[in-house]
Scaffold this motif. Structure first.
Motif, short mmCIF file in Angstrom:
data_model
loop_
_atom_site.label_atom_id
_atom_site.label_comp_id
_atom_site.label_asym_id
_atom_site.label_seq_id
_atom_site.Cartn_x
_atom_site.Cartn_y
_atom_site.Cartn_z
N ASN A 105 66.61 14.01 25.42
CA ASN A 105 65.45 13.56 24.64
C ASN A 105 64.99 14.65 23.68
O ASN A 105 64.68 14.38 22.51
N VAL A 106 64.93 15.90 24.14
CA VAL A 106 64.54 17.01 23.27
C VAL A 106 65.54 17.16 22.12
O VAL A 106 65.14 17.29 20.95
N LEU A 107 66.83 17.14 22.43
CA LEU A 107 67.85 17.27 21.39
C LEU A 107 67.81 16.13 20.39
O LEU A 107 67.86 16.34 19.17
N PHE A 108 67.70 14.91 20.89
CA PHE A 108 67.65 13.74 20.02
C PHE A 108 66.41 13.79 19.12
O PHE A 108 66.48 13.56 17.91
N THR A 109 65.27 14.10 19.72
CA THR A 109 64.02 14.13 18.97
C THR A 109 64.02 15.25 17.92
O THR A 109 63.56 15.05 16.79
N ALA A 110 64.58 16.40 18.26
CA ALA A 110 64.66 17.50 17.29
C ALA A 110 65.52 17.10 16.10
O ALA A 110 65.18 17.36 14.94
N SER A 111 66.64 16.46 16.37
CA SER A 111 67.52 16.00 15.29
C SER A 111 66.82 14.95 14.43
O SER A 111 66.85 15.02 13.20
N TRP A 112 66.17 13.98 15.08
CA TRP A 112 65.44 12.94 14.36
C TRP A 112 64.34 13.53 13.48
O TRP A 112 64.20 13.20 12.31
N MET A 127 60.01 4.08 21.22
CA MET A 127 61.18 3.53 21.88
C MET A 127 61.72 4.57 22.87
O MET A 127 61.81 5.75 22.55
N LYS A 128 62.10 4.14 24.01
CA LYS A 128 62.63 5.04 25.04
C LYS A 128 64.00 5.57 24.62
O LYS A 128 64.76 4.90 23.93
N ILE A 129 64.31 6.78 25.09
CA ILE A 129 65.58 7.42 24.75
C ILE A 129 66.77 6.58 25.20
O ILE A 129 67.79 6.52 24.52
N GLU A 130 66.64 5.90 26.33
CA GLU A 130 67.73 5.04 26.81
C GLU A 130 68.03 3.94 25.81
O GLU A 130 69.20 3.61 25.56
N GLU A 131 66.99 3.38 25.22
CA GLU A 131 67.17 2.31 24.22
C GLU A 131 67.74 2.87 22.93
O GLU A 131 68.61 2.25 22.31
N GLU A 132 67.25 4.03 22.51
CA GLU A 132 67.75 4.67 21.28
C GLU A 132 69.25 4.93 21.36
O GLU A 132 69.98 4.69 20.41
N LYS A 175 71.51 4.69 32.22
CA LYS A 175 70.82 5.56 33.15
C LYS A 175 71.30 7.00 32.95
O LYS A 175 72.48 7.25 32.74
N PHE A 176 70.38 7.94 33.04
CA PHE A 176 70.73 9.35 33.03
C PHE A 176 70.94 9.82 34.45
O PHE A 176 70.41 9.21 35.41
N THR A 177 71.67 10.90 34.63
CA THR A 177 71.96 11.43 35.95
C THR A 177 70.67 11.78 36.69
O THR A 177 70.53 11.50 37.88
N ASN A 178 69.73 12.39 35.95
CA ASN A 178 68.43 12.76 36.54
C ASN A 178 67.42 12.97 35.41
O ASN A 178 67.78 12.88 34.23
N ASP A 179 66.20 13.27 35.75
CA ASP A 179 65.16 13.44 34.73
C ASP A 179 65.37 14.70 33.90
O ASP A 179 64.94 14.75 32.75
N TRP A 180 66.03 15.70 34.44
CA TRP A 180 66.31 16.91 33.66
C TRP A 180 67.31 16.60 32.55
O TRP A 180 67.15 17.05 31.42
N GLN A 181 68.32 15.83 32.88
CA GLN A 181 69.29 15.43 31.86
C GLN A 181 68.59 14.58 30.80
O GLN A 181 68.80 14.77 29.61
N ARG A 182 67.76 13.65 31.24
CA ARG A 182 67.03 12.79 30.30
C ARG A 182 66.16 13.63 29.38
O ARG A 182 66.11 13.42 28.16
N ALA A 183 65.46 14.61 29.93
CA ALA A 183 64.58 15.47 29.13
C ALA A 183 65.39 16.29 28.12
O ALA A 183 65.00 16.41 26.95
N THR A 184 66.52 16.84 28.55
CA THR A 184 67.36 17.63 27.65
C THR A 184 67.86 16.79 26.48
O THR A 184 67.76 17.19 25.31
#
Length: 156
Positions: free
Chosen positions: A22-29, A1-6, A11-20
């Motif tokens: 996503n890394v934080l969310f995935t680490a927590s998960w 599932m995409k981070i936006e859906e989770e 929309k994220f401001t940019n791909d760097w924000q999305r990546a940051t």
């Protein structure tokens, strides 16, 4: 599932924000998944990590300081963590021959057996291979190393 859906983000401001994020969310998960798996064996994720470090040092002893320096997550009270794995019979202590103040730590056979029993489950062998192939896993790891390296250099 995409981070936006989770996170239900349009929309994220940019791909760097999305990546940051996503890394934080995935680490927590991932931390929560692994904590639940470790809890089934009546240990914590930090205790599992400590046992892996002790096993990696065999046949040499490990000290509290060495253990602290190699832990994945910051562990301020390493003595209490060691007390718990010793109390469970997963590790043992011995006096250091050279330094009377130091204590040598060793993993016990019970600790080795527990690690062997848990290894595949804790390494997500039931999840990773069905979601990403080995080449993708290597690329992900390489990208995370690169990402972390830049941050580490800038934060020193």
């Amino acid at each position: 599932m995409k981070i936006e859906e989770e996170l239900k983000v349009k929309k994220f401001t940019n791909d760097w924000q999305r990546a940051t994020v996503n890394v934080l969310f995935t680490a927590s998960w991932l931390g929560l998944v692994l904590e639940k798996r470790a809890a089934k064996k009546k240990i914590t994720l930090q205790q599992f990590n400590a046992l892996r470090i002790l096993r990696g040092q065999l046949p040499e002893p490990t000290t509290n300081n060495l253990l602290r320096s190699r832990m994945i997550s910051n562990t301020p009270d390493i003595s209490r963590l060691v007390d718990r794995i010793v109390a469970k019979g997963l590790a043992s202590r011995a006096k250091n021959r050279d330094d009377k103040r130091a204590v040598d730590l060793f993993i016990t056979q019970k600790g080795l057996d527990l690690l062997e029993e848990m290894e595949d489950d804790m390494l997500l062998m039931d999840v990773l291979p069905s979601n990403i192939n080995e080449k993708e896993a290597a690329k992900l790891s390489s990208l995370l190393d690169k990402f972390r390296g830049e941050i580490a250099e800038n934060e020193k």
